[in-house]
Design an enzyme around this catalytic site. Structure first.
Site, PDB file in Angstrom:
ATOM      1  N   VAL A  75       0.842  -1.203   0.000  1.00  0.00           N
ATOM      2  CA  VAL A  75       0.000   0.000   0.000  1.00  0.00           C
ATOM      3  C   VAL A  75       0.881   1.259   0.000  1.00  0.00           C
ATOM      4  O   VAL A  75       0.505   2.291  -0.562  1.00  0.00           O
ATOM      5  CB  VAL A  75      -0.993  -0.026   1.185  1.00  0.00           C
ATOM      6  CG1 VAL A  75      -1.814   1.254   1.234  1.00  0.00           C
ATOM      7  CG2 VAL A  75      -1.915  -1.236   1.078  1.00  0.00           C
ATOM      8  N   GLU A 117       6.032   5.044   6.694  1.00  0.00           N
ATOM      9  CA  GLU A 117       6.572   4.228   7.787  1.00  0.00           C
ATOM     10  C   GLU A 117       6.149   2.805   7.503  1.00  0.00           C
ATOM     11  O   GLU A 117       5.004   2.427   7.760  1.00  0.00           O
ATOM     12  CB  GLU A 117       6.024   4.721   9.135  1.00  0.00           C
ATOM     13  CG  GLU A 117       6.495   6.106   9.525  1.00  0.00           C
ATOM     14  CD  GLU A 117       7.979   6.171   9.876  1.00  0.00           C
ATOM     15  OE1 GLU A 117       8.594   5.121  10.125  1.00  0.00           O
ATOM     16  OE2 GLU A 117       8.528   7.292   9.891  1.00  0.00           O
ATOM     17  N   CYS A 123       6.131  -3.478  14.082  1.00  0.00           N
ATOM     18  CA  CYS A 123       6.957  -3.252  12.879  1.00  0.00           C
ATOM     19  C   CYS A 123       8.439  -3.487  13.138  1.00  0.00           C
ATOM     20  O   CYS A 123       9.175  -3.851  12.233  1.00  0.00           O
ATOM     21  CB  CYS A 123       6.735  -1.843  12.362  1.00  0.00           C
ATOM     22  SG  CYS A 123       7.055  -0.561  13.586  1.00  0.00           S
TER      23      CYS A 123
HETATM   24  P1  NAD Z   1      -2.877  -1.756   5.995  1.00  0.00           P
HETATM   25  O1  NAD Z   1      -2.267  -1.503   4.670  1.00  0.00           O
HETATM   26  O2  NAD Z   1      -3.937  -2.776   6.067  1.00  0.00           O
HETATM   27  O3  NAD Z   1      -3.502  -0.443   6.601  1.00  0.00           O
HETATM   28  C1  NAD Z   1      -2.839   0.796   6.722  1.00  0.00           C
HETATM   29  C2  NAD Z   1      -3.736   1.874   6.188  1.00  0.00           C
HETATM   30  O4  NAD Z   1      -3.767   1.809   4.769  1.00  0.00           O
HETATM   31  C3  NAD Z   1      -5.188   1.756   6.651  1.00  0.00           C
HETATM   32  O5  NAD Z   1      -5.646   3.027   7.026  1.00  0.00           O
HETATM   33  C4  NAD Z   1      -5.896   1.199   5.440  1.00  0.00           C
HETATM   34  O6  NAD Z   1      -7.251   1.558   5.358  1.00  0.00           O
HETATM   35  C5  NAD Z   1      -5.106   1.824   4.301  1.00  0.00           C
HETATM   36  N1  NAD Z   1      -5.193   1.057   3.058  1.00  0.00           N
HETATM   37  C6  NAD Z   1      -5.273  -0.308   2.915  1.00  0.00           C
HETATM   38  N2  NAD Z   1      -5.334  -0.626   1.604  1.00  0.00           N
HETATM   39  C7  NAD Z   1      -5.291   0.529   0.917  1.00  0.00           C
HETATM   40  C8  NAD Z   1      -5.325   0.862  -0.468  1.00  0.00           C
HETATM   41  N3  NAD Z   1      -5.409  -0.061  -1.413  1.00  0.00           N
HETATM   42  N4  NAD Z   1      -5.249   2.164  -0.803  1.00  0.00           N
HETATM   43  C9  NAD Z   1      -5.148   3.130   0.133  1.00  0.00           C
HETATM   44  N5  NAD Z   1      -5.115   2.868   1.458  1.00  0.00           N
HETATM   45  C10 NAD Z   1      -5.196   1.608   1.839  1.00  0.00           C
HETATM   46  O7  NAD Z   1      -1.771  -2.053   7.040  1.00  0.00           O
HETATM   47  P2  NAD Z   1      -0.931  -3.366   7.103  1.00  0.00           P
HETATM   48  O8  NAD Z   1      -0.083  -3.472   5.884  1.00  0.00           O
HETATM   49  O9  NAD Z   1      -1.732  -4.558   7.489  1.00  0.00           O
HETATM   50  O10 NAD Z   1      -0.028  -2.976   8.375  1.00  0.00           O
HETATM   51  C11 NAD Z   1       0.982  -3.806   8.768  1.00  0.00           C
HETATM   52  C12 NAD Z   1       2.286  -3.277   8.210  1.00  0.00           C
HETATM   53  O11 NAD Z   1       2.541  -2.011   8.777  1.00  0.00           O
HETATM   54  C13 NAD Z   1       3.474  -4.141   8.518  1.00  0.00           C
HETATM   55  O12 NAD Z   1       4.246  -4.283   7.369  1.00  0.00           O
HETATM   56  C14 NAD Z   1       4.243  -3.337   9.571  1.00  0.00           C
HETATM   57  O13 NAD Z   1       5.616  -3.594   9.566  1.00  0.00           O
HETATM   58  C15 NAD Z   1       3.914  -1.940   9.155  1.00  0.00           C
HETATM   59  N6  NAD Z   1       4.041  -0.992  10.259  1.00  0.00           N
HETATM   60  C16 NAD Z   1       5.013  -0.059  10.183  1.00  0.00           C
HETATM   61  C17 NAD Z   1       5.191   0.836  11.236  1.00  0.00           C
HETATM   62  C18 NAD Z   1       6.291   1.859  11.197  1.00  0.00           C
HETATM   63  O14 NAD Z   1       6.258   2.772  12.023  1.00  0.00           O
HETATM   64  N7  NAD Z   1       7.255   1.767  10.293  1.00  0.00           N
HETATM   65  C19 NAD Z   1       4.342   0.784  12.341  1.00  0.00           C
HETATM   66  C20 NAD Z   1       3.361  -0.181  12.373  1.00  0.00           C
HETATM   67  C21 NAD Z   1       3.206  -1.068  11.327  1.00  0.00           C
END
Ligand code: NAD
Length: 464
Positions: free
Chosen positions: A188, A206, A240
């Site tokens: 994403v 992030e 993460c």
């Molecule tokens: P996710 O992609 O499901 O969600 C994150 C956000 O993106 C949500 O608000 C969601 O609605 C939005 N989203 C989802 N699909 C989308 C699309 N097609 N278009 C636009 N927006 C969209 O999150 P995830 O991937 O399940 O989260 C886990 C990941 O996050 C892991 O890879 C983890 O390492 C990373 N993470 C990073 C940090 C950091 O600070 N670097 C912190 C926490 C988690």
């Protein structure tokens, strides 16, 4: 209110918010802290319902982030004087104005949903921006609480929370925000960066990745095992910065595996009733992620990996046991895909060069961990690898320290959050050069027509 209407309000409110003083922004951040504190019970319960872990643990780093910004904002907002020396500044003053970027979009993920929705917003607001937050739909109770907190502390033309899934994120991404921040996975992250390009909006991404642990032969194996076990099992590995795979000298591999297993047992199964019965072991956020992690374990097992500990899966309960895999090879999906669950892969190495070559096979991670007593080994591993952050003789501890910049590099992220780094991330560093008002005091100017000696003079300057 639609996403577009919320955006229009924030855009209309941006010039007024940009003019707020340090004291006024501090008062707003304190109002945010108060609103958080007014919802402690709900945050606690939402965390238990969503991943079987109290939501309160996320709030301490948020409190520190707010307190640090409040204590230093006045200093951060002051124009930074440029050092004299460059010829362009001779006889002139140079300084940097820290200006807000305007309206910032913040798309947050679901692990630590209150912290991740609000902590970057602290920097965005400290820098004088108005902010739209979209919490993750995968933690809906927490998302509702974030909305209530924001509505208590801010006016709708200062901060807005919009709820929903990817379709709402897409709607927001189509609008001309002045900066876009996204916390989540790499897939994403790419979508977000491409969408932001349509408006030339800078991005803060992030992201995640596979965080390596390198255990040197000089390491205290018992200490390393305890810390790694803890780092991998907080929130059932849905962090993460959690350690993902471990590189350890072949000769010490079995000792480390035994110590890791003993720690998982001591933490979550001291009575022998099984980890599933432990009140301290979290659940996976939803059935899809449970299936995804179970699939990674099954794929590794089918391709020859050995399960040295754990391996149980109960999809109905969104439960994945703490699991240790050995004999992992490059053909297995888990060798390259971020696990984001309570699974550790333990791999052997013979030489230091072999260990850093293994790390270099993957994109640069968010965090990298080194366990060693030998200073040479620490320096070697630190200097011959790249990551967004690192910890020595520990892991995960580098998160949420407002005096250290937080972020990844390339695939693990772009930009920095936290404290002063976060303030700068969401500020436009506007360079200002000022001549004295009295032209007689101003440095000499070189207007045409130029004499024949001008070239000679330039040459002399270039070669002196
Ligand atoms: P996710 O992609 O499901 O969600 C994150 C956000 O993106 C949500 O608000 C969601 O609605 C939005 N989203 C989802 N699909 C989308 C699309 N097609 N278009 C636009 N927006 C969209 O999150 P995830 O991937 O399940 O989260 C886990 C990941 O996050 C892991 O890879 C983890 O390492 C990373 N993470 C990073 C940090 C950091 O600070 N670097 C912190 C926490 C988690």
């Amino acid at each position: 209110m639609s996403v577009k209407e919320a955006f229009q309000r924030l855009r209309a409110g941006a010039p007024k918010f940009a003019r707020t003083t340090a004291a006024e922004r501090v008062a707003k951040l304190q109002a945010l802290q108060k609103a958080v504190n007014d919802h402690l019970d709900e945050i606690d319960e939402a965390g238990m319902a969503e991943i079987n872990m109290s939501g309160l643990g996320q709030l301490l780093p948020l409190k520190e982030e707010i307190a640090w910004a409040c204590a230093h904002l006045e200093q951060w907002m002051k124009p930074g004087e440029a050092a004299a020396g460059p010829s362009g500044l001779m006889g002139r003053r140079g300084y940097v104005h820290h200006e807000p970027k305007g309206v910032v979009l913040h798309l947050a993920t679901w692990n630590a949903p209150v912290l991740i929705s609000l902590s970057p917003a602290v920097s965005m607001l400290a820098a004088g921006n108005t902010v739209m937050i979209k919490p993750s739909e995968l933690a809906p109770r927490s998302a509702e609480i974030v909305k209530k907190i924001i509505e208590q502390a801010f006016a709708p033309d200062e901060v807005a929370v919009v709820l929903g899934g990817p379709e709402v994120a897409q709607e927001a991404l189509a609008l001309p925000f002045n900066h876009v921040c996204y916390v989540g996975g790499t897939r994403v992250g790419k979508i977000v960066m491409k969408a932001a390009a349509d408006h030339f909006a800078p991005v803060t991404l992030e992201l995640g990745g596979k965080n390596p642990v390198i255990v040197d032969k000089s390491a205290d194996i018992e200490d390393a095992a305890k810390k790694i076990t803890f780092g991998r099992s907080i929130m059932a590995g849905q962090v993460c910065l959690a350690p993902d795979y471990i590189l350890v000298p072949h000769a010490q591999r079995d000792k480390l595996v035994d110590a890791l297993a003993a720690n998982f047992k001591a933490f979550y199964d001291p009575s022998g009733a099984g980890v599933k019965a432990s009140a301290d072991f979290s659940r996976i956020i939803n059935p899809n992620h449970t299936k995804r992690i179970a699939g990674l374990i099954a794929d590794a097992k089918a391709k020859g990996a050995k399960i040295a500990y754990g391996g149980d899966v109960d999809e109905g309960q969104r439960y994945i046991a703490p699991t240790i895999l050995t004999d992992v090879t490059d053909e297995m999906d888990i060798a390259f895909e971020e696990t984001f669950g309570p699974v550790l892969c333990v791999m052997g190495y013979d030489t230091r060069e072999e260990a850093v070559a293994e790390v270099a096979k993957r994109p640069k991670p968010l965090g990298l961990y080194i366990f060693a007593a030998d200073r040479d080994a620490i320096d070697f591993f630190l200097n011959n690898t790249r990551s967004g952050s690192a910890a020595i003789n520990n892991n995960v501890t580098q998160a949420n320290i407002p005096t250290l910049p937080f972020g990844g590099c390339n695939h693990s992220g772009i930009g920095r959050l936290g404290g002063h780094a976060g303030f700068l991330e969401f500020s436009n560093l506007r360079a200002v050069v000022e001549d004295p008002a009295d032209p007689k005091q101003a440095p000499p100017a070189f207007y045409p027509p130029y004499p024949a000696e001008a070239r000679m003079f330039l040459r002399a300057m270039l070669t002196s």
